[in-house]
Scaffold this motif. Structure first.
Motif, PDB file in Angstrom:
ATOM      1  N   PHE A 153       0.828  -1.207   0.000  1.00  0.00           N
ATOM      2  CA  PHE A 153       0.000   0.000   0.000  1.00  0.00           C
ATOM      3  C   PHE A 153       0.862   1.257   0.000  1.00  0.00           C
ATOM      4  O   PHE A 153       0.548   2.247  -0.635  1.00  0.00           O
ATOM      5  CB  PHE A 153      -0.944   0.020   1.206  1.00  0.00           C
ATOM      6  N   ARG A 154       1.993   1.169   0.711  1.00  0.00           N
ATOM      7  CA  ARG A 154       2.887   2.323   0.738  1.00  0.00           C
ATOM      8  C   ARG A 154       3.423   2.593  -0.670  1.00  0.00           C
ATOM      9  O   ARG A 154       3.498   3.727  -1.115  1.00  0.00           O
ATOM     10  CB  ARG A 154       4.043   2.060   1.697  1.00  0.00           C
ATOM     11  N   LYS A 155       3.752   1.514  -1.370  1.00  0.00           N
ATOM     12  CA  LYS A 155       4.267   1.677  -2.738  1.00  0.00           C
ATOM     13  C   LYS A 155       3.205   2.283  -3.649  1.00  0.00           C
ATOM     14  O   LYS A 155       3.523   2.972  -4.614  1.00  0.00           O
ATOM     15  CB  LYS A 155       4.711   0.325  -3.301  1.00  0.00           C
ATOM     16  N   LEU A 156       1.936   2.002  -3.344  1.00  0.00           N
ATOM     17  CA  LEU A 156       0.844   2.565  -4.139  1.00  0.00           C
ATOM     18  C   LEU A 156       0.593   4.027  -3.796  1.00  0.00           C
ATOM     19  O   LEU A 156      -0.314   4.633  -4.329  1.00  0.00           O
ATOM     20  CB  LEU A 156      -0.450   1.795  -3.878  1.00  0.00           C
ATOM     21  N   HIS A 157       1.370   4.551  -2.845  1.00  0.00           N
ATOM     22  CA  HIS A 157       1.217   5.923  -2.372  1.00  0.00           C
ATOM     23  C   HIS A 157      -0.110   6.165  -1.690  1.00  0.00           C
ATOM     24  O   HIS A 157      -0.714   7.229  -1.837  1.00  0.00           O
ATOM     25  CB  HIS A 157       1.427   6.928  -3.513  1.00  0.00           C
ATOM     26  N   VAL A 158      -0.569   5.167  -0.963  1.00  0.00           N
ATOM     27  CA  VAL A 158      -1.692   5.379  -0.055  1.00  0.00           C
ATOM     28  C   VAL A 158      -1.185   6.362   1.000  1.00  0.00           C
ATOM     29  O   VAL A 158      -0.019   6.282   1.397  1.00  0.00           O
ATOM     30  CB  VAL A 158      -2.100   4.032   0.591  1.00  0.00           C
ATOM     31  N   PRO A 159      -2.032   7.315   1.439  1.00  0.00           N
ATOM     32  CA  PRO A 159      -1.542   8.330   2.393  1.00  0.00           C
ATOM     33  C   PRO A 159      -0.788   7.713   3.579  1.00  0.00           C
ATOM     34  O   PRO A 159      -1.181   6.682   4.113  1.00  0.00           O
ATOM     35  CB  PRO A 159      -2.825   9.005   2.863  1.00  0.00           C
ATOM     36  N   LYS A 160       0.297   8.401   3.945  1.00  0.00           N
ATOM     37  CA  LYS A 160       1.193   7.922   4.993  1.00  0.00           C
ATOM     38  C   LYS A 160       0.440   7.622   6.282  1.00  0.00           C
ATOM     39  O   LYS A 160       0.700   6.615   6.938  1.00  0.00           O
ATOM     40  CB  LYS A 160       2.231   9.020   5.255  1.00  0.00           C
ATOM     41  N   LEU A 161      -0.497   8.510   6.613  1.00  0.00           N
ATOM     42  CA  LEU A 161      -1.243   8.355   7.865  1.00  0.00           C
ATOM     43  C   LEU A 161      -1.925   6.986   7.906  1.00  0.00           C
ATOM     44  O   LEU A 161      -1.855   6.259   8.897  1.00  0.00           O
ATOM     45  CB  LEU A 161      -2.291   9.473   7.979  1.00  0.00           C
ATOM     46  N   LEU A 162      -2.580   6.624   6.781  1.00  0.00           N
ATOM     47  CA  LEU A 162      -3.297   5.347   6.742  1.00  0.00           C
ATOM     48  C   LEU A 162      -2.330   4.177   6.843  1.00  0.00           C
ATOM     49  O   LEU A 162      -2.563   3.220   7.578  1.00  0.00           O
ATOM     50  CB  LEU A 162      -4.097   5.235   5.440  1.00  0.00           C
ATOM     51  N   VAL A 163      -1.230   4.267   6.090  1.00  0.00           N
ATOM     52  CA  VAL A 163      -0.257   3.173   6.081  1.00  0.00           C
ATOM     53  C   VAL A 163       0.307   2.961   7.490  1.00  0.00           C
ATOM     54  O   VAL A 163       0.367   1.835   7.986  1.00  0.00           O
ATOM     55  CB  VAL A 163       0.875   3.482   5.087  1.00  0.00           C
ATOM     56  N   GLU A 164       0.672   4.050   8.157  1.00  0.00           N
ATOM     57  CA  GLU A 164       1.257   3.910   9.485  1.00  0.00           C
ATOM     58  C   GLU A 164       0.231   3.400  10.483  1.00  0.00           C
ATOM     59  O   GLU A 164       0.547   2.614  11.376  1.00  0.00           O
ATOM     60  CB  GLU A 164       1.879   5.240   9.920  1.00  0.00           C
ATOM     61  N   LEU A 165      -1.014   3.860  10.307  1.00  0.00           N
ATOM     62  CA  LEU A 165      -2.086   3.345  11.172  1.00  0.00           C
ATOM     63  C   LEU A 165      -2.228   1.835  10.999  1.00  0.00           C
ATOM     64  O   LEU A 165      -2.417   1.104  11.968  1.00  0.00           O
ATOM     65  CB  LEU A 165      -3.416   4.019  10.831  1.00  0.00           C
ATOM     66  N   MET A 166      -2.128   1.384   9.746  1.00  0.00           N
ATOM     67  CA  MET A 166      -2.258  -0.057   9.496  1.00  0.00           C
ATOM     68  C   MET A 166      -1.166  -0.825  10.227  1.00  0.00           C
ATOM     69  O   MET A 166      -1.428  -1.845  10.850  1.00  0.00           O
ATOM     70  CB  MET A 166      -2.184  -0.344   7.994  1.00  0.00           C
ATOM     71  N   TYR A 167       0.064  -0.325  10.143  1.00  0.00           N
ATOM     72  CA  TYR A 167       1.165  -0.975  10.853  1.00  0.00           C
ATOM     73  C   TYR A 167       0.877  -1.042  12.347  1.00  0.00           C
ATOM     74  O   TYR A 167       1.033  -2.082  12.987  1.00  0.00           O
ATOM     75  CB  TYR A 167       2.468  -0.180  10.674  1.00  0.00           C
ATOM     76  N   MET A 168       0.482   0.106  12.898  1.00  0.00           N
ATOM     77  CA  MET A 168       0.278   0.192  14.337  1.00  0.00           C
ATOM     78  C   MET A 168      -0.875  -0.700  14.779  1.00  0.00           C
ATOM     79  O   MET A 168      -0.791  -1.395  15.786  1.00  0.00           O
ATOM     80  CB  MET A 168      -0.033   1.639  14.743  1.00  0.00           C
ATOM     81  N   ILE A 169      -1.967  -0.661  14.012  1.00  0.00           N
ATOM     82  CA  ILE A 169      -3.136  -1.466  14.379  1.00  0.00           C
ATOM     83  C   ILE A 169      -2.755  -2.939  14.364  1.00  0.00           C
ATOM     84  O   ILE A 169      -3.072  -3.694  15.283  1.00  0.00           O
ATOM     85  CB  ILE A 169      -4.320  -1.192  13.423  1.00  0.00           C
ATOM     86  N   TYR A 170      -2.024  -3.312  13.342  1.00  0.00           N
ATOM     87  CA  TYR A 170      -1.621  -4.719  13.235  1.00  0.00           C
ATOM     88  C   TYR A 170      -0.814  -5.143  14.455  1.00  0.00           C
ATOM     89  O   TYR A 170      -1.064  -6.175  15.063  1.00  0.00           O
ATOM     90  CB  TYR A 170      -0.795  -4.922  11.968  1.00  0.00           C
ATOM     91  N   ARG A 171       0.165  -4.310  14.830  1.00  0.00           N
ATOM     92  CA  ARG A 171       1.004  -4.642  15.986  1.00  0.00           C
ATOM     93  C   ARG A 171       0.164  -4.660  17.270  1.00  0.00           C
ATOM     94  O   ARG A 171       0.342  -5.506  18.130  1.00  0.00           O
ATOM     95  CB  ARG A 171       2.129  -3.620  16.060  1.00  0.00           C
ATOM     96  N   PHE A 172      -0.767  -3.706  17.360  1.00  0.00           N
ATOM     97  CA  PHE A 172      -1.559  -3.578  18.584  1.00  0.00           C
ATOM     98  C   PHE A 172      -2.591  -4.680  18.759  1.00  0.00           C
ATOM     99  O   PHE A 172      -2.976  -4.985  19.880  1.00  0.00           O
ATOM    100  CB  PHE A 172      -2.224  -2.199  18.629  1.00  0.00           C
ATOM    101  N   ILE A 173      -3.038  -5.256  17.649  1.00  0.00           N
ATOM    102  CA  ILE A 173      -4.004  -6.353  17.756  1.00  0.00           C
ATOM    103  C   ILE A 173      -3.453  -7.400  18.710  1.00  0.00           C
ATOM    104  O   ILE A 173      -4.147  -7.865  19.615  1.00  0.00           O
ATOM    105  CB  ILE A 173      -4.256  -7.001  16.373  1.00  0.00           C
ATOM    106  N   PHE A 174      -2.181  -7.735  18.547  1.00  0.00           N
ATOM    107  CA  PHE A 174      -1.600  -8.818  19.342  1.00  0.00           C
ATOM    108  C   PHE A 174      -1.398  -8.394  20.787  1.00  0.00           C
ATOM    109  O   PHE A 174      -1.590  -9.179  21.704  1.00  0.00           O
ATOM    110  CB  PHE A 174      -0.280  -9.270  18.719  1.00  0.00           C
ATOM    111  N   ILE A 175      -1.020  -7.142  20.976  1.00  0.00           N
ATOM    112  CA  ILE A 175      -0.795  -6.662  22.336  1.00  0.00           C
ATOM    113  C   ILE A 175      -2.123  -6.605  23.085  1.00  0.00           C
ATOM    114  O   ILE A 175      -2.235  -7.082  24.213  1.00  0.00           O
ATOM    115  CB  ILE A 175      -0.110  -5.291  22.297  1.00  0.00           C
ATOM    116  N   LEU A 176      -3.155  -6.060  22.440  1.00  0.00           N
ATOM    117  CA  LEU A 176      -4.459  -5.965  23.091  1.00  0.00           C
ATOM    118  C   LEU A 176      -5.057  -7.359  23.301  1.00  0.00           C
ATOM    119  O   LEU A 176      -5.670  -7.636  24.322  1.00  0.00           O
ATOM    120  CB  LEU A 176      -5.417  -5.113  22.263  1.00  0.00           C
TER     121      LEU A 176
END
Lengths: 266, 274
Positions: A153-176
């Motif tokens: 998605f980053r390569k597709l130039h999806v807005p940075k905010l969304l891409v970073e949110l996706m990373y964070m959400i993914y990591r947080f799923i496991f922590i939560l």
């Protein structure tokens, strides 16, 4: 090996584990995603039973043989959308009315359920088409870890905010998920789920607690990010995974087969 | 005498409107020193660490790295963060990426290094922590000890001069605690400056060459382990226990079995006197 240790082996998280364990992980993620998407469009746009069947078998075979996923696991995952797909096709296959009609008809007290040969065939091909589409998506999700999908998605130039949110959400799923599990076990050990009322109460408490836990976590996380020179831009290392000739051949073969089917079968 | 690498002068830090978390702390750290930081929870150890690495900026006073006071500009703070690394207490609050390799490469990536340099540093850090075999695995399926090793590799990959470990042994099993101590000893021998906070006084006594005792946001004592742990005032104020080996040593001295002024820091050292 890792699934046993972490104990997350059940539920939808298993898809995540299969992706990490897949033998097709070394394939270029963009290549996988683009080809799967192209064939997905083929299936939907062409809307032909033979094409759907071909793609379904080809994709399933690729994930099982190429990605070394056991057929049992694959079929079990295929069963996940089964209920939705069948419910959706009932409306296509059957007609409900107060008068007799159709090729097959069943009287149920005061109304008729009827179907025609054509409508049944239509429903059948709809089911196959839906599974075929699912198989394309599974080719992506069962062989590509989330981090790589987000990288695409980053390569597709999806807005940075969304891409970073996706990373964070993914990591947080496991922590939560971990925090929730620990709290649930703690509540259960104090008879928090002994009755329906208590269950609702514990459930509510755990979720409000999760909010507090996530806020605190977020703070700690930010500190840790800053301490490693985070500049407001999450940048991750990406392995170079070149597209191999055999993989291109694989995609071309499916394309050629679809073309042949359209030419000779219709 | 070794040169001073990191210095803190009259540092005070305040958490939003609340009580002062650090009050007038001054300390000077020399290159290659092995320092243990002890004190009860809430005594200000973590706040002190975050100030040392520029995540928190002091209300008063200054952090001085290699003779230069660190300002508040992003550039200066990043320079401090590059040279002073923190391994956080909870590896789960530190690990961000979705594979071990990406995780260790995160710091070097932020330093804006070339791809080759990032790869070189990441490979070396993973090798150092014996993580090469799991470099493609996602951190969220690793065990606690493995996560800890990843969080250390994270920092090693940035090649900091000073490495801070915030309660590294908390929630580690004995095997991993031993692994961690080995890593600390190895890093120390390579001449890195280490600061480790812990509640394990026996570990402090055998490992550290200098001890900082925090109490109520101040530095209560600063000195060699045998000085600190023989000072009953300090022990009482900071609620510290005496290391077992020191108790034994003192007992032997009282019984006349060991000469005065000898302070073995390990059982092996003690045995050598007999």
């Amino acid at each position: 090996m890792s699934d046993k240790r972490a104990g997350h082996s059940h539920g939808s998280l298993s898809i995540d584990q299969y992706a990490y364990g897949s033998a097709m992980r070394s394939w270029n993620p963009s290549f996988k995603i683009i080809t799967a998407a192209v064939f997905l469009v083929c299936v939907i746009a062409m809307d032909r039973l033979p094409v759907s069947l071909l793609v379904l078998f080809f994709m399933a075979l690729t994930v099982m043989a190429g990605g070394r996923l056991s057929p049992l696991r694959y079929l079990r995952l295929m069963a996940v959308p089964l209920a939705f797909i069948i419910l959706g096709s009932i409306a296509v296959a059957f007609d409900f009315s107060l008068s007799r009609g159709g090729d097959y008809c069943l009287f149920l007290g005061f109304f008729y359920i009827s179907a025609t040969g054509k409508s049944l065939l239509e429903a059948g091909s709809l089911i196959v088409k839906a599974f075929s589409a699912v198989s394309c998506l599974y080719l992506i999700t069962l062989t590509t870890p989330m981090g790589e999908i987000v990288g695409f998605f980053r390569k597709l130039h999806v807005p940075k905010l969304l891409v970073e949110l996706m990373y964070m959400i993914y990591r947080f799923i496991f922590i939560l998920y971990d925090s929730e599990r620990k709290m649930t076990v703690a509540a259960r050990s104090r008879l928090g789920y002994h009755s329906l009322k208590a269950s609702w109460y514990s459930f509510g408490r755990i979720f409000s607690n999760l909010l507090v836990v996530s806020m605190r976590r977020a703070g700690a996380y930010y500190d840790a990010l800053e301490s490693r020179c985070y500049n407001g831009d999450l940048r991750f290392w990406e392995d170079k995974k070149p597209v191999r000739p055999l993989q291109v051949l694989w995609a071309l073969a499916l394309g050629a087969l679809i073309l042949a089917l359209r030419l000779f079968v219709g | 005498m070794r040169e001073t690498i990191l210095e803190v002068s009259h540092l005070s830090y305040l958490y939003e409107g609340e009580h002062e978390a650090l009050h007038d702390v001054s300390v000077s750290i020399k290159r290659g020193e092995q320092i243990a930081v002890i004190g009860s929870n809430g005594a200000g150890k973590s706040t002190f660490f975050l100030n040392l690495n520029g995540v928190l900026t002091p209300k008063e006073g200054a952090v001085i790295y290699e003779g230069q006071a660190v300002g508040r500009s992003r550039k200066e703070l990043n320079r401090l963060r590059e040279h002073v690394g923190i391994v956080f207490q909870d590896a789960d609050s530190q690990i961000i990426a979705s594979t071990v390799y990406q995780e260790a490469a995160f710091g070097p990536m932020n330093l804006g290094l070339s791809r080759e340099e990032v790869k070189e540093r990441t490979d070396r850090a993973l090798r150092y922590m014996d993580l090469e075999a799991m470099k493609d695995r996602p951190p969220h399926y690793l065990s606690g000890g493995e996560k800890k090793r990843v969080s250390i590799a994270d920092i090693l990959a940035m090649k900091p001069e000073v490495i801070i470990f915030d309660e590294p042994t908390a929630s580690l099993d004995p095997v991993n605690t031993a692994m961690l101590e080995e890593v600390l000893v190895k890093l120390g021998k390579e001449g890195r400056t280490l600061l480790v906070s812990t509640h394990d006084v026996d570990f402090v006594y055998r490992w550290a060459e200098r001890v900082l005792v925090f109490e109520g946001g101040r530095i209560l004592a600063d000195g060699a382990p045998e000085e600190i742990f023989r000072d009953s005032q300090v022990l009482k104020k900071a609620h510290l226990k005496k290391p077992v080996l020191l108790e034994v040593t003192e007992f032997l001295v009282r019984k006349g079995l060991l000469g005065e002024g000898l302070y073995p820091h390990t059982v092996e050292e003690l045995q050598k006197y007999f």
